[in-house]
Design an enzyme around this catalytic site. Sequence first.
Site, short mmCIF file in Angstrom:
data_model
loop_
_atom_site.label_atom_id
_atom_site.label_comp_id
_atom_site.label_asym_id
_atom_site.label_seq_id
_atom_site.Cartn_x
_atom_site.Cartn_y
_atom_site.Cartn_z
CE LYS A 188 -14.53 66.12 -6.70
NZ LYS A 188 -14.28 64.68 -6.57
NE ARG A 222 -10.15 65.15 -1.20
CZ ARG A 222 -10.01 66.29 -1.84
NH1 ARG A 222 -11.05 66.91 -2.35
NH2 ARG A 222 -8.81 66.83 -1.99
#
Length: 243
Positions: A188, A222
């Site tokens: 991210k 995740r």
Amino acid sequence: MAGQLDNALHLAEQAMADGADILDIGGESSRPGAAAVSLQEELDRVMPIVEVLAQASVPLSIDTIKPEVMRAAARAGAAIVNDINALRQPGAVEAVAESDVGICLMHMQGEPRTMQSAPHYDDVVTEVADFLRQRSDILRTAGVAPERILLDPGFGFGKTLAHNAALFAALPDLGRLGYPLLVGVSRKSMLGQITNQPVDQRLAASVAAAVLAAQRGAAILRVHDVAATRDALRVMAVLDKNS
Ligand code: PT1
């Protein structure tokens, strides 16, 4: 289309070979700036994949905010609904309550298209914790057993780096809400802000963040890079006996 199905199935097989415990399938991107996708488009994208992977040896998670997609995937054998919108769409609570799937409730401020424009909180940890408590209470009231519920603070979803860092430090507190935590930080932009690396050079940052999340009590990670994350978690398990 067939090429995309083959590509998705190949990625899923690789993830399982690398040691993934769960596969998460989604047809609507939630990256900052991503546009919404119509119901029919999302069904066309995910259902062929769900129908094949529901037969896989690991549980399948469907990443969607739409109750119709939740129902179709659950009917086809998906084991978990992963909703970045925490079942706020009309009918979503009922769709989950009327099936037997597990459910991940994630916090997001705003919607993906605009969520990073000006995120604001007075107290990010308290606001995210209150939201997750409220959403899990609604699910319990609808008859969903606590064992089916997971919570996720939603890293990168309407949050600055400072917000994400505060939530990361507060993972042990969020764990005290009483449900297992799911954490998604892999590749991210918060890791790009820290390391100044582009998205394809964030492996080391992603693995470091995954280990820290696990140390702070995350039950499910995740990730994109399953093999590298698994290795790092093995090292943590042996060399950090307090984790
Ligand atoms: C997540 C998650 C998710 N993340 C759950 N589901 C994504 N439960 C999709 C960026 O800042 O963390 N938890 N489903 C991917 N979304 C993003 C968000 C991808 C932000 C990238 C960024 O780069």
